[in-house]
Motif scaffolding. Structure first.
Motif, PDB file in Angstrom:
ATOM      1  N   SER A   1       0.862  -1.175   0.000  1.00 41.91           N
ATOM      2  CA  SER A   1       0.000   0.000   0.000  1.00 41.91           C
ATOM      3  C   SER A   1       0.895   1.220   0.000  1.00 41.91           C
ATOM      4  O   SER A   1       1.977   1.182   0.567  1.00 41.91           O
ATOM      5  CB  SER A   1      -0.851   0.052   1.260  1.00 41.91           C
ATOM      6  OG  SER A   1      -1.667  -1.072   1.326  1.00 41.91           O
TER       7      SER A   1
ATOM      8  N   LEU B   1      -4.101   5.411   1.652  1.00 45.07           N
ATOM      9  CA  LEU B   1      -3.103   4.488   1.138  1.00 45.07           C
ATOM     10  C   LEU B   1      -3.780   3.608   0.095  1.00 45.07           C
ATOM     11  O   LEU B   1      -4.805   3.007   0.357  1.00 45.07           O
ATOM     12  CB  LEU B   1      -2.552   3.636   2.272  1.00 45.07           C
ATOM     13  CG  LEU B   1      -1.655   4.398   3.251  1.00 45.07           C
ATOM     14  CD1 LEU B   1      -1.381   3.551   4.475  1.00 45.07           C
ATOM     15  CD2 LEU B   1      -0.359   4.796   2.588  1.00 45.07           C
TER      16      LEU B   1
ATOM     17  N   PRO C   1      -3.917   0.420  -2.412  1.00 43.02           N
ATOM     18  CA  PRO C   1      -3.311  -0.888  -2.621  1.00 43.02           C
ATOM     19  C   PRO C   1      -2.637  -0.969  -3.996  1.00 43.02           C
ATOM     20  O   PRO C   1      -3.220  -0.546  -4.990  1.00 43.02           O
ATOM     21  CB  PRO C   1      -4.479  -1.863  -2.550  1.00 43.02           C
ATOM     22  CG  PRO C   1      -5.682  -1.085  -2.255  1.00 43.02           C
ATOM     23  CD  PRO C   1      -5.369   0.361  -2.323  1.00 43.02           C
ATOM     24  N   LYS C   2      -1.430  -1.454  -4.016  1.00 45.19           N
ATOM     25  CA  LYS C   2      -0.685  -1.628  -5.272  1.00 45.19           C
ATOM     26  C   LYS C   2       0.002  -2.983  -5.229  1.00 45.19           C
ATOM     27  O   LYS C   2       0.040  -3.637  -4.188  1.00 45.19           O
ATOM     28  CB  LYS C   2       0.397  -0.548  -5.405  1.00 45.19           C
ATOM     29  CG  LYS C   2      -0.130   0.863  -5.527  1.00 45.19           C
ATOM     30  CD  LYS C   2      -0.514   1.168  -6.955  1.00 45.19           C
ATOM     31  CE  LYS C   2      -1.264   2.489  -7.017  1.00 45.19           C
ATOM     32  NZ  LYS C   2      -1.858   2.744  -8.291  1.00 45.19           N
TER      33      LYS C   2
END
Lengths: 444, 114
Positions: B34, B54, B56-57
């Motif tokens: 994140s 934040l 999410p990635k």
């Protein structure tokens, strides 16, 4: 001593019956509150199977598709219920229309005509809602065959059309008193709780849909691990529990036949589960949780048409046979290479066909005697009943397959059914719902 | 030897992976992370405008020999970009020099261990 005991017991029962005559639980409208209470319970139990199915399927797909897959079941609860109330019930249980293709009665539109109706002690509303749950779960079962690769809009239109054109006519043929399968042979094609109507029709339609839509991207090379088998196990458990409503409720009674159906259901589910477990242990070396759950379902599916006519030994046998055949069916699927993602055909189709046909060999004697008494010649053999069962199964298969193919083509060509590659890679959750099932695993 | 670290959208993971595999880059590590960069895209959820804090990635880590740096980077750029022109939030790629690479099974070191 033994004889004396039994006699005392019989006298007591007789006395009870005599005095109970006036006090049989009733609310004054001809409603038998005992039966109605069990039917209300059954209705709720069958509804419970749908979130159960959502969990079962949801746990089996990849993390990016979990909500989209669960929504397939939940959307069915919405769409099919609304259709059922408006005209679905009428199509299933109204009088023959268009040469018996389905039923119809303007009186049953919006369930208007049954506001105060009571039949055999059960309000028609209760019967209608109980039956409506079957109309929900059947299209939801198909979703397992094309999981992870259809657009939500296409799915929603598909189940609506499928319910109207496939489920309702089949249900009418098999369960309405003037349905032609209900009256086939001496005492009708045996489909106690929906082997042909629910499981065969859903399984075959799933197979047709899976082949028509093609495999998921990357299948079978890419690994597609289940997102959460815990969810799947809870779902399988709820399905087993709910199945008591499905089968024992289908007696539309609260008596001896209810007890028979309930016992057969439990026996077949257990036999199916351990059969799968044993086969898998020998074949693959380990007994998987998913295998056990699949065995439960195979047993339950197979006993569904049979619950009213088989004794516990027959139910155990059906569970064993169905689990073995479903296990083989899934092996064959992997060889053939079509992508029935969550084995809707492998379990429901194969299990349903197995149950509906094999039950002929396990019918209890009293049923056969009754059937024989209904014929002119006074005889009715297992082989004759087998013929009726095979005919009913073939009719369901052909009808469901042809109509499903037509509906698939129409939906796919007009609004699109197969998910575009991009959306499929993104996952159903992000593409069609804008949400993430497992988002909570990230800090945010 | 270089270590390529790419931060991409979660929804692009499959596209990027397929593209990498097509170009014979098959050894990658994937981590859910994140964070936030420039992206402040508003979502509407339950009728409210939400600017995620934040986001999410997905982080990819790929260790490559020098000849493979360009193809890996280009593949990621092409597959992780939203549409043709890209959008804020498509992610970043970092390239760092890598001192050593050791295959645990054999103890091999250097480029042939990658």
């Amino acid at each position: 001593m033994e004889v004396f005991k039994r006699r005392t017991f019989l006298i007591t029962v007789l006395l009870l019956l005599i005095f109970a005559g006036n006090t049989l639980a009733s609310d004054g409208n001809g409603v038998d509150t005992g039966i109605t209470a069990w039917m209300l319970t059954s209705t709720a139990l069958v509804l419970l199977m749908i979130p159960g199915l959502a969990m079962f399927y949801g746990g089996l797909v990849r993390t990016k598709n979990v909500l989209g897959t669960m929504m397939h079941s939940f959307a069915a609860m919405g769409i099919m219920t609304v259709l059922w109330v408006i005209f679905g019930y009428g199509m299933c249980f109204g009088p023959n229309t268009l040469g018996g293709w389905f039923g119809w009665s303007n009186d049953l539109l919006f369930l208007r005509g049954i506001d105060t109706e009571v039949n055999n002690g059960v309000p028609d509303y209760v019967f209608s809602m109980f039956q409506g749950k079957f109309a929900i779960i059947t299209p939801a079962l198909i979703a397992g065959a094309f999981a992870e690769r259809v657009s939500f809009k296409g799915y929603a239109i598909f189940i609506a059309l499928w319910g109207i054109l496939v489920y309702n006519p089949l249900c009418h043929w098999v369960w309405a008193e003037d349905g032609f399968l209900f009256n086939m042979g001496a005492n009708g094609a045996i489909d106690f709780a929906g082997g042909t109507v629910v499981h065969i029709s859903a399984g075959i339609s799933g197979l047709v849909a899976a082949i028509y839509l093609g495999a998921r991207r990357g299948y079978p090379k890419t690994s597609m691990p289940p997102s959460n088998l815990v969810l799947t196990m809870i779902g399988a458990g709820l399905l087993w529990v709910g199945w008591f409503g499905f089968n024992a409720g289908s007696s539309v009674n609260s008596g001896l036949d209810t007890a028979q159906a309930l016992t057969a259901t439990q026996a077949a589910a257990a036999a199916g589960a351990i059969t799968w477990m044993i086969i898998e242990s020998f074949h693959q070396g380990k007994a998987t949780a998913l295998g056990f759950a699949s065995g439960i379902l195979a047993g339950l599916v197979a006993v569904t048409p049979a619950a009213g006519v088989v004794q516990p030994s027959g139910a155990l046998a059906l569970g064993v046979i169905a689990a073995s055949l479903c296990y083989i069916a899934i092996l064959i699927k992997n060889k053939l290479g079509y992508d029935d993602s969550l084995d809707a055909f492998g379990v429901h189709g194969v299990g349903g066909i197995t149950g509906a046909i094999m039950l002929s060999f396990f019918i209890r004697k009293s049923w056969m005697i009754e059937a024989a008494s209904l014929t002119e010649s006074g005889t009715w053999t297992i082989m004759q009943q087998l013929g009726v069962q095979v005919a009913a199964v073939l009719i369901s298969i052909v009808y469901a397959a042809v109509l499903t193919l037509i509906i698939m083509i129409v939906v796919d060509k007009t609004i699109g059914f197969r998910s575009p590659a991009k959306n499929e890679m993104q996952g159903l959750d992000a593409s069609y719902h804008g949400e993430h099932g497992y988002g909570m695993l990230n800090a945010s | 030897m270089k270590l390529i670290t790419a931060i991409i959208r979660e929804t692009k993971l499959d596209e990027v992976r397929e593209a990498l595999i097509e170009n014979e880059i098959t050894r990658i590590t994937v981590i859910r992370v994140s964070g936030h960069g420039q992206q402040t895209r508003e979502h509407i959820y339950r009728g409210k405008r939400i600017v995620p804090g934040l986001i999410p990635k997905v982080k990819l880590e790929i260790a490559v020999n020098d000849d493979f740096v360009d193809i890996t980077v280009n593949t990621i750029i092409n597959s992780a970009r939203t549409n043709e022109n890209g959008e804020v939030g498509d992610g970043k790629i970092f390239i760092t020099p890598m001192e050593e690479c050791i295959r645990i099974r054999t103890g091999e070191r250097g480029g042939k261990a990658i």
